[in-house]
Enzyme design. Structure first.
Site, short mmCIF file in Angstrom:
data_model
loop_
_atom_site.label_atom_id
_atom_site.label_comp_id
_atom_site.label_asym_id
_atom_site.label_seq_id
_atom_site.Cartn_x
_atom_site.Cartn_y
_atom_site.Cartn_z
N GLU A 1 -3.11 -4.31 -3.38
CA GLU A 1 -3.59 -5.03 -4.56
C GLU A 1 -3.40 -4.20 -5.83
O GLU A 1 -3.13 -4.76 -6.90
CB GLU A 1 -5.07 -5.40 -4.39
N CYS B 1 -10.52 -5.09 0.11
CA CYS B 1 -11.67 -4.19 0.09
C CYS B 1 -12.47 -4.43 -1.19
O CYS B 1 -12.04 -5.16 -2.09
CB CYS B 1 -11.21 -2.74 0.18
N ASN C 1 0.83 -1.20 0.00
CA ASN C 1 0.00 0.00 0.00
C ASN C 1 0.87 1.25 0.00
O ASN C 1 2.00 1.26 0.51
CB ASN C 1 -1.02 0.00 1.16
N VAL C 2 0.35 2.30 -0.62
CA VAL C 2 1.04 3.59 -0.72
C VAL C 2 0.01 4.66 -0.37
O VAL C 2 -0.91 4.92 -1.15
CB VAL C 2 1.61 3.82 -2.14
#
Length: 157
Positions: free
Chosen positions: A77, A108, A64-65
């Site tokens: 993802e 999510c 994640n960023v």
């Protein structure tokens, strides 16, 4: 449920291109943990890593960023699918996503759709409750085949 206590499916996919077995899930877990170590999460302090294998046996990862404008951060993802496309595309067959404790996460809604696009209904996901096919994670999914049903161009031709 711990990763070591899960019931791992063990079967070759598509004529044996990739064998889904405990060793593969262990490797995906290790790669996801490694990717999580590169996450940029200064706001939530919730790093996430993801790893998957393609039908032809390639591994792809993502993390994640986050962004100060919270709504435009990228999930792990998203990075994984970007890496998939950058390295030649293909179909995802097994996927794992972890938090900073190495525990399985549920993607999510947006990421479920993204994974469906690149893995389809049979993509296997390592979830907190065990290995689950995408068709159970995202039932009645909308995909490229739905666009073709109404005469549209899915962009895949």
């Amino acid at each position: 449920m711990s990763r070591n206590s899960m019931n791992y499916p063990s079967a070759p996919l598509n004529g044996g291109e990739v064998e889904i077995c405990e060793q593969l899930w262990n490797q995906l877990h290790e790669l996801a943990v490694e990717a999580m170590g590169s996450a940029y999460a200064p706001y939530s302090r919730y790093p996430v890593g993801a790893a998957a294998v393609t039908a032809d046996g390639r591994f792809v990862t993502g993390c994640n960023v986050e962004n100060a404008a919270y709504g435009i951060g990228l999930c792990a993802e998203c990075g994984l699918v970007s890496e998939l496309v950058r390295t030649g595309g293909g179909r995802l067959v097994a996927f794992a996503c972890v938090n900073s404790q190495g525990e399985a996460l549920v993607p999510c809604g947006r990421c479920r759709q993204l994974l469906y696009e690149h893995g389809g209904a049979e993509l296997l996901l390592w979830m907190p409750a065990g290995i689950t096919p995408m068709k159970e994670v995202l039932p009645a999914a909308f995909g490229p085949e739905d666009i073709l049903k109404v005469g549209g161009n899915s962009g895949l031709e």
